[in-house]
Design a protein around this motif. Structure first.
Motif, short mmCIF file in Angstrom:
data_model
loop_
_atom_site.label_atom_id
_atom_site.label_comp_id
_atom_site.label_asym_id
_atom_site.label_seq_id
_atom_site.Cartn_x
_atom_site.Cartn_y
_atom_site.Cartn_z
N TYR A 120 -13.33 -13.02 -19.65
CA TYR A 120 -13.87 -12.68 -20.98
C TYR A 120 -12.86 -12.88 -22.11
CZ TYR A 120 -11.30 -9.18 -18.61
OH TYR A 120 -10.32 -8.60 -17.86
N ARG A 121 -11.57 -13.07 -21.79
CA ARG A 121 -10.54 -13.22 -22.84
C ARG A 121 -10.47 -14.72 -23.15
NH1 ARG A 121 -7.53 -8.99 -23.83
NH2 ARG A 121 -7.73 -8.06 -21.76
N GLY A 169 -17.91 -12.20 -17.72
CA GLY A 169 -17.66 -10.77 -17.90
C GLY A 169 -17.43 -9.99 -16.61
N ILE A 170 -17.84 -10.56 -15.48
CA ILE A 170 -17.68 -9.83 -14.22
C ILE A 170 -16.30 -10.19 -13.67
CG2 ILE A 170 -18.62 -9.43 -11.90
CD1 ILE A 170 -20.51 -8.62 -14.21
N VAL A 171 -15.44 -9.21 -13.61
CA VAL A 171 -14.04 -9.45 -13.22
C VAL A 171 -13.96 -10.21 -11.88
CG1 VAL A 171 -11.92 -8.31 -12.45
CG2 VAL A 171 -13.04 -7.56 -14.53
N GLY A 199 -7.12 -12.42 -14.15
CA GLY A 199 -6.02 -11.51 -14.52
C GLY A 199 -5.34 -10.88 -13.32
N ASP A 200 -4.29 -10.12 -13.59
CA ASP A 200 -3.58 -9.42 -12.52
C ASP A 200 -4.49 -8.36 -11.89
OD1 ASP A 200 -2.89 -8.65 -15.36
OD2 ASP A 200 -2.34 -6.79 -14.36
N GLY A 201 -5.39 -7.78 -12.69
CA GLY A 201 -6.33 -6.80 -12.14
C GLY A 201 -7.28 -7.48 -11.16
N ALA A 202 -7.83 -8.62 -11.60
CA ALA A 202 -8.78 -9.37 -10.76
C ALA A 202 -8.13 -9.88 -9.49
CB ALA A 202 -9.33 -10.55 -11.56
N GLN A 205 -9.04 -8.55 -6.03
CA GLN A 205 -10.42 -8.59 -5.54
C GLN A 205 -10.58 -9.44 -4.29
OE1 GLN A 205 -13.50 -9.80 -8.03
NE2 GLN A 205 -13.64 -7.85 -9.06
N ASN A 229 -0.75 -10.36 -17.33
CA ASN A 229 -0.29 -9.70 -18.55
C ASN A 229 0.13 -8.26 -18.24
OD1 ASN A 229 -2.72 -8.39 -18.25
ND2 ASN A 229 -3.74 -9.43 -19.95
N TYR A 231 -1.26 -5.65 -17.10
CA TYR A 231 -2.19 -4.51 -17.17
C TYR A 231 -3.61 -4.97 -16.88
CZ TYR A 231 1.68 -2.15 -19.41
OH TYR A 231 2.92 -1.62 -19.66
N GLY A 232 -4.36 -4.16 -16.17
CA GLY A 232 -5.80 -4.32 -16.03
C GLY A 232 -6.39 -3.13 -16.74
N MET A 233 -6.98 -3.31 -17.88
CA MET A 233 -7.38 -2.24 -18.80
C MET A 233 -6.13 -1.36 -19.05
SD MET A 233 -11.29 -1.57 -17.57
CE MET A 233 -12.01 -1.20 -19.14
N HIS A 295 -6.61 -3.68 -24.27
CA HIS A 295 -7.48 -4.44 -23.38
C HIS A 295 -8.65 -5.07 -24.14
CE1 HIS A 295 -10.13 -5.58 -20.16
NE2 HIS A 295 -11.06 -4.81 -20.68
C1 LIG Z 1 -16.56 -6.35 -11.14
C2 LIG Z 1 -16.04 -5.65 -12.35
N1 LIG Z 1 -15.38 -4.47 -12.20
C3 LIG Z 1 -14.92 -3.82 -13.29
C4 LIG Z 1 -15.10 -4.34 -14.55
C5 LIG Z 1 -14.53 -3.62 -15.76
N2 LIG Z 1 -13.33 -4.33 -16.21
C6 LIG Z 1 -13.41 -5.20 -17.23
S1 LIG Z 1 -11.94 -5.91 -17.52
C7 LIG Z 1 -11.17 -5.04 -16.32
C8 LIG Z 1 -9.68 -5.22 -16.07
C9 LIG Z 1 -9.29 -6.58 -15.61
O1 LIG Z 1 -7.91 -6.78 -15.79
P1 LIG Z 1 -7.20 -8.15 -15.55
O2 LIG Z 1 -7.88 -8.86 -14.43
O3 LIG Z 1 -5.76 -7.91 -15.43
O4 LIG Z 1 -7.52 -9.01 -16.87
P2 LIG Z 1 -7.01 -8.79 -18.37
O5 LIG Z 1 -8.05 -7.94 -19.04
O6 LIG Z 1 -5.69 -8.15 -18.33
O7 LIG Z 1 -6.97 -10.14 -18.99
C10 LIG Z 1 -12.07 -4.20 -15.68
C11 LIG Z 1 -11.71 -3.29 -14.59
C12 LIG Z 1 -15.82 -5.56 -14.67
N3 LIG Z 1 -16.05 -6.13 -15.84
N4 LIG Z 1 -16.26 -6.20 -13.56
#
Ligand SMILES: Cc1ncc(C[n+]2csc(CCOP(=O)(O)OP(=O)(O)O)c2C)c(N)n1
Ligand SMILES: [Mg+2]
Length: 393
Positions: A120-121, A169-171, A199-202, A205, A229, A231-233, A295
Motif C-alpha cells: 500500500y506504500r 492492501g492485504i499485507v 515490508g519487514d512485517g510482511a 508471513q 523500514n 517497523y510494522g505499524m 505507519h
Molecule cells: C493480512 C493483513 N494483516 C494485517 C493487516 C494490517 N496491517 C496493515 S500494514 C501492517 C504492517 C505491515 O508492516 P510492514 O510489512 O513492515 O510494511 P510497512 O508498513 O512498514 O511498509 C499491518 C499489520 C493487513 N493489512 N493485512
C-alpha cells in the motif's frame, strides 16, 4: 530501555561509510563526458551468493536525475500529508518519505518491461514507473482522472502499461501475485523479471515462503525486495521477527543485504539481482531503509520510537542529502542551483494539485465497473441468503 538501545543500530550504515570525498574519484572518458565512480556507503552482505562490488559508475546526468526524482517524491509525500490533514484525501494513506532511494535506485537498474508489484506504500513506486503527479494527486483525492479512475485511492495505484501491478492492501498478498508475474514472464519466454516488494512485517508471513518455494522450484525470474523500514505499524522488527536478517530468510534462496538509503547501492543490487534471476531463479534483496512518517496518516509515528532516532536517521542517512553531497563534492551544481530545482519542484507539485482538484468525482455508475465480469450480472441476496434484493449490472 530496549527500544533506545536497538534504535542506535539504525544509524550504523552511513556512520560506517567512507567520507564522500575520499571514496570517490572522477574520471574523464574519451568523448569528454564526465564519468564518476562512486562507492556504496557500506559493502553488500551476501547469503549464498558472492555480493557485487561496492564501486559503481555514474554520470552527472544520472546524479541530477536521482536528485530531481527523489526531491519530487519527497515533495509529493509532504503535500499529501497536508492534503490529508485538510480532508481532501480520505481513508488510508501511507507515505514513503525516507524510502525514496529504493524506488529511484530500482528503476535505474531495470526497464519498464520488468514488472513491479508492491504493498500500500505505493505513491513513489508509481512515480518511478513514469506516473505523473497529476495522476497521483487525482487518485489520492478519489477523482475521475486518477490512475485507478479514482476508485483505488492511496493504496491502489496501478500503471500496467509500464509494468506496475499495484498497490495492495492485504499485507504480503502481493508476493504470490509477484511470483505469478514472474511465472508469466518465464512462460512467455521473456527476458524480464518481476520485483515483488514487501515490508519487514510482511516478511514473517507464511505465504511468502510458499510462493518462494514455487519460484525456486521453477527457477522463476523473481526478485523479492524486503523494504526493511524496521517497523510494522507500531511494532519494531526485533519484537516481531526471531531473525531480522531478512536477506537470509529464503534459506536455500540467495539474498543480499543492501543500504536502502543509498540509491547507488540499490541500483547496483537490482542490476545484480536481475542478472541472477534471469540465469538462476529467485533472489531476496533486503533494503535497509526508514520511513520518516508514521505507519499511516492516523499514526503520529512517535510513540514507539524516539524523536532522536528519526532526526538521527535524517541527519546521518537521508537518501536525498546523500545525492546532494555527491553533486556538490563533484562541482556538478551549486547549492543555489539545487535549491532552485527544489523550488521548481514545489511549484510543479502545487500546479499538479490545482489541476487534480479540477477533476470531477467518478460517476456513480462506476461503482459497478471493474468489480464483476461484464455482462454476467450478480445477484445480491438479503442476510437470510434466500431473497434476491438486487441484480447488479
Ligand atoms: C493480512 C493483513 N494483516 C494485517 C493487516 C494490517 N496491517 C496493515 S500494514 C501492517 C504492517 C505491515 O508492516 P510492514 O510489512 O513492515 O510494511 P510497512 O508498513 O512498514 O511498509 C499491518 C499489520 C493487513 N493489512 N493485512
Ligand atoms: Mg515495515
Amino acid at each position: 530501555m530496549a527500544l533506545t538501545h536497538r534504535s542506535t543500530n539504525l544509524l550504523k550504515p552511513l556512520s560506517a561509510a567512507v567520507p564522500f570525498t575520499s571514496s570517490l574519484r572522477r574520471l574523464f572518458s574519451t568523448d569528454d563526458a564526465t564519468a564518476i565512480t562512486v562507492e556504496t556507503s557500506v559493502p553488500f552482505t551476501g547469503h549464498k551468493c558472492d555480493p557485487p562490488p561496492r564501486t559503481i559508475d555514474t554520470t552527472p546526468k544520472e546524479l541530477m536525475t536521482f536528485f530531481r526524482d527523489m526531491a519530487t517524491m519527497r515533495r509529493m509525500e509532504i503535500a499529501a500529508d497536508s492534503l490529508y490533514k485538510a480532508k481532501l484525501i480520505r481513508g488510508f494513506c501511507h507515505l514513503y518519505d525516507g524510502q525514496e532511494a529504493v524506488a529511484v535506485g530500482m528503476e535505474a537498474a531495470i526497464t519498464k518491461k520488468d514488472c513491479i508489484i508492491t504493498a500500500y506504500r505505493d505513491h513513489c513506486i508509481f512515480l518511478g514507473r513514469g506516473g505523473t503527479l497529476v495522476e497521483a494527486f487525482t487518485e489520492l483525492m478519489g477523482r475521475r482522472d486518477g490512475c485507478s479512475r479514482g476508485k483505488g485511492g492511496s493504496m491502489h495505484f496501478y500503471k500496467k502499461e509500464s509494468g506496475f501491478y499495484g498497490g495492495h492492501g492485504i499485507v504480503g498478498a502481493q508476493v504470490p501475485l509477484g511470483i505469478g508475474l514472474a511465472f508469466a514472464q518465464k512462460y512467455s519466454k521473456e527476458e524480464h523479471v518481476a520485483f515483488a516488494l514487501y515490508g519487514d512485517g510482511a516478511a514473517n508471513q507464511g505465504q511468502l515462503f510458499e510462493a518462494l518455494n514455487m519460484a525456486a522450484l521453477w527457477d522463476l525470474p523473481a526478485i523479492l525486495v524486503c523494504e526493511n523500514n524496521h517497523y510494522g505499524m507500531g511494532t519494531a522488527e526485533w519484537r516481531a521477527a526471531k531473525s531480522p536478517a531478512y536477506y537470509k530468510r529464503g534459506d536455500y534462496v540467495p539474498g543480499l543485504k543492501v543500504d536502502g538509503m543509498d540509491a547507488f547501492a540499490v541500483k547496483q543490487a537490482c542490476k545484480f539481482a536481475k542478472e541472477h534471476a534471469l540465469k538462476n531463479g529467485p533472489i531476496i534483496l533486503e533494503m535497509d531503509t526508514y520511513r520518516y512518517h508514521g505507519h499511516s496518516m492516523s499514526d503520529p509515528g512517535s510513540t514507539y520510537r524516539t524523536r532522536d532516532e528519526i532526526s538521527g536517521v535524517r541527519q546521518e542517512r537521508d537518501p536525498l542529502e546523500r545525492i546532494r553531497k555527491l553533486i556538490l563534492s563533484h562541482d556538478i551544481a551549486t547549492e543555489k542551483e539545487l535549491k532552485d530545482i527544489e523550488k521548481e519542484i514545489r511549484k510543479e507539485v502545487d500546479e499538479a494539485i490545482a489541476q487534480a482538484k479540477e477533476s470531477p468525482m467518478p460517476d456513480p455508475s462506476e461503482l459497478f465497473t471493474n468489480v464483476y465480469v461484464k455482462g454476467f450480472g450478480v445477484q445480491s441476496f438479503g442476510a437470510d441468503r434466500k431473497e434476491v434484493r438486487a441484480i447488479l449490472p
